[in-house]
Each structure stands twice: as C-alpha cells, then as structure tokens.
Design an enzyme around this catalytic site. Structure first.
Site, PDB file in Angstrom:
ATOM      1  N   CYS A  81       5.850  -0.048   7.493  1.00 58.58           N
ATOM      2  CA  CYS A  81       5.450   1.095   6.678  1.00 58.58           C
ATOM      3  C   CYS A  81       6.635   1.543   5.846  1.00 58.58           C
ATOM      4  O   CYS A  81       7.749   1.628   6.358  1.00 58.58           O
ATOM      5  CB  CYS A  81       4.988   2.224   7.601  1.00 58.58           C
ATOM      6  SG  CYS A  81       4.434   3.687   6.712  1.00 58.58           S
ATOM      7  N   LEU A  82       6.405   1.840   4.573  1.00 53.29           N
ATOM      8  CA  LEU A  82       7.503   2.250   3.693  1.00 53.29           C
ATOM      9  C   LEU A  82       8.162   3.551   4.160  1.00 53.29           C
ATOM     10  O   LEU A  82       9.317   3.798   3.853  1.00 53.29           O
ATOM     11  CB  LEU A  82       6.999   2.408   2.250  1.00 53.29           C
ATOM     12  CG  LEU A  82       6.528   1.123   1.556  1.00 53.29           C
ATOM     13  CD1 LEU A  82       6.017   1.440   0.155  1.00 53.29           C
ATOM     14  CD2 LEU A  82       7.637   0.077   1.500  1.00 53.29           C
ATOM     15  N   HIS A 119      -2.988   6.931   7.192  1.00 52.60           N
ATOM     16  CA  HIS A 119      -2.065   7.879   6.554  1.00 52.60           C
ATOM     17  C   HIS A 119      -2.782   9.148   6.105  1.00 52.60           C
ATOM     18  O   HIS A 119      -2.252  10.249   6.268  1.00 52.60           O
ATOM     19  CB  HIS A 119      -1.393   7.246   5.325  1.00 52.60           C
ATOM     20  CG  HIS A 119      -0.152   6.458   5.650  1.00 52.60           C
ATOM     21  ND1 HIS A 119       0.954   7.023   6.229  1.00 52.60           N
ATOM     22  CD2 HIS A 119       0.157   5.155   5.458  1.00 52.60           C
ATOM     23  CE1 HIS A 119       1.896   6.094   6.384  1.00 52.60           C
ATOM     24  NE2 HIS A 119       1.436   4.941   5.927  1.00 52.60           N
ATOM     25  N   GLY A 163       0.837  -1.191   0.000  1.00 54.44           N
ATOM     26  CA  GLY A 163       0.000   0.000   0.000  1.00 54.44           C
ATOM     27  C   GLY A 163       0.872   1.241   0.000  1.00 54.44           C
ATOM     28  O   GLY A 163       2.033   1.187   0.430  1.00 54.44           O
ATOM     29  N   GLN A 202       2.711   9.989   1.612  1.00 50.68           N
ATOM     30  CA  GLN A 202       4.029   9.341   1.591  1.00 50.68           C
ATOM     31  C   GLN A 202       4.869   9.736   0.380  1.00 50.68           C
ATOM     32  O   GLN A 202       6.066   9.433   0.332  1.00 50.68           O
ATOM     33  CB  GLN A 202       3.877   7.814   1.621  1.00 50.68           C
ATOM     34  CG  GLN A 202       3.297   7.300   2.927  1.00 50.68           C
ATOM     35  CD  GLN A 202       3.230   5.788   2.917  1.00 50.68           C
ATOM     36  OE1 GLN A 202       2.296   5.210   2.372  1.00 50.68           O
ATOM     37  NE2 GLN A 202       4.218   5.142   3.502  1.00 50.68           N
ATOM     38  N   HIS A 209      -4.547   0.714   7.732  1.00 51.07           N
ATOM     39  CA  HIS A 209      -3.202   1.313   7.795  1.00 51.07           C
ATOM     40  C   HIS A 209      -3.092   2.482   6.814  1.00 51.07           C
ATOM     41  O   HIS A 209      -2.619   3.564   7.181  1.00 51.07           O
ATOM     42  CB  HIS A 209      -2.136   0.242   7.484  1.00 51.07           C
ATOM     43  CG  HIS A 209      -0.736   0.766   7.455  1.00 51.07           C
ATOM     44  ND1 HIS A 209       0.193   0.442   8.421  1.00 51.07           N
ATOM     45  CD2 HIS A 209      -0.104   1.607   6.586  1.00 51.07           C
ATOM     46  CE1 HIS A 209       1.332   1.078   8.142  1.00 51.07           C
ATOM     47  NE2 HIS A 209       1.179   1.771   7.027  1.00 51.07           N
ATOM     48  N   GLU A 210      -3.556   2.269   5.578  1.00 49.92           N
ATOM     49  CA  GLU A 210      -3.469   3.337   4.567  1.00 49.92           C
ATOM     50  C   GLU A 210      -4.420   4.480   4.897  1.00 49.92           C
ATOM     51  O   GLU A 210      -4.083   5.651   4.713  1.00 49.92           O
ATOM     52  CB  GLU A 210      -3.756   2.783   3.164  1.00 49.92           C
ATOM     53  CG  GLU A 210      -2.771   1.737   2.668  1.00 49.92           C
ATOM     54  CD  GLU A 210      -1.313   2.134   2.843  1.00 49.92           C
ATOM     55  OE1 GLU A 210      -0.986   3.320   2.644  1.00 49.92           O
ATOM     56  OE2 GLU A 210      -0.502   1.259   3.197  1.00 49.92           O
TER      57      GLU A 210
HETATM   58 NI    NI Z   1       2.403   3.108   5.891  1.00 48.07          NI
END
Ligand code: NI
Length: 196
Positions: free
Chosen positions: A105-106, A151, A45, A50, A147-148
């Site tokens: 998380c990226l 964000h 995701g 991000q 999770h997304e």
């Molecule tokens: Ni994340």
C-alpha cells in the site's frame, strides 16, 4: 499536481468515507491529481483518504499486472484495460474460496504481506461522469478493487493479518507514522515531530 500521500497512522485512513455527488468541488481536477500522484508513486490504485479526503472515490490502473507471465490471455486482456475511476462504490457480493496475494500500500511503504480475500466480487459504482455500472470482477482485478474499497471503509490490508504477523510489523508501522521511512514519493506523516 502530485499530492502528498498520507502515511499509516493518520486518522483520515480510518474514516468511513462519505458518498459524493456530481457537484463535488473541483472533482475533475482532484481525479487528475490523484492519477498523477498514483503514477508518480508507481501504484496500481489510490483512494481519496490516501490524499486526505474522506470521500468514496478511488482510482485503479492495474495494467502493470498484465505483464505477469502466469496469467491467462483472458486475464491479461482484462488487466491491460482495467483503468477506471470508482465513485460511491459498493460490493454487492463476494464469492469463492479465499486466496492469498502479496499486497502492499502506498500509505504503508516497505511493508508487503500475504492477504487472504475471496476471488470474485459483484460491484456497483459510478464513473467520473456519474454513470452507474454493475460489474463482476475476479482474480487480480477483484483483488485491487477489494484493497481500494477497503480504504473508503477505513480498513487497511494490515488489519487483515494474523495477530502474529501484526506483532511482527508493529514497530515498522510506528516508524512509518513518525516519518522514519524512505519512500521515493512525497508523503505526509501524522506523527512527524516538528523541527526534526
Ligand atoms: Ni492501499
């Protein structure tokens, strides 16, 4: 085009993102760049903040989770095709007893922690053609969505940890914001000292 992924500590990750309309400039290109960026970083995701844009847009491709051998055939089938663009998403309802899943998380490379969330969500969103959908998600699909979704509300999974766990990873998070991390994809660090 692969975009640099914004690292922990950047204020854009803390913004409550704004809704967009179909005339948002170069939206198709933005979505296609986000997909390329997510796949390049082996993510499931990626949310617009991000890559530095505080808008209510995120993408998910949870198909890698379909390989998990503990899944039922039904869950596996759902995850295999859970590849979508979510615009102006809202959570209408969250239900069930919280369960733990090891999240990453990226924007926060090399940090993984168990996060507790409710297993079932009713959601509303628009797809890339701005067609409205209402859906019920559960299990891992709900998890990735939650999770997304966090964000675009300016929330990170590390916010949801116990104060002890937060203390334990504090130094690591500071280092990430300063660029003291080796991610195998391009990142943008908020506190990187120039010339170093
Ligand atoms: Ni994340």
């Amino acid at each position: 085009m692969i975009l640099p992924i914004v690292a922990y500590g950047d204020p854009v990750l803390r913004k409550e993102c704004t809704e967009i309309t179909a005339d948002y400039p170069n939206l198709k290109e933005l979505i296609s760049n986000m997909k390329e960026t997510m796949y390049n970083a082996s993510g499931v995701g990626l949310a617009a903040p991000q890559i530095g844009k505080a808008i209510r847009l995120f993408i998910i491709d949870a198909s890698p989770f379909a390989e998990d051998e503990d899944l039922s055939d039904e869950d596996r089938a759902v995850l295999k095709t859970f590849n979508k663009v979510f615009i102006n998403a809202q959570i209408l309802e969250e239900e069930g007893d919280e369960w733990a899943f090891n999240e990453g998380c990226l924007s926060i490379p090399d940090v993984r922690q168990d996060v507790y969330r409710q297993p079932k969500v009713t959601i509303e969103y628009q797809d890339e053609d701005f067609k409205k959908h209402t859906e019920v998600l559960d299990g891992l699909a709900a998890r990735v969505f939650q999770h997304e979704y966090d964000h675009i509300e300016g929330v990170l999974f590390t916010d949801k940890l116990s104060s002890l766990k937060k203390r334990l990873i504090k130094k690591k998070l500071e280092n990430i914001s300063k660029g003291k991390i080796n991610a195998d994809y391009r990142m943008r660090f908020p506190n990187l000292k120039k010339g170093k």
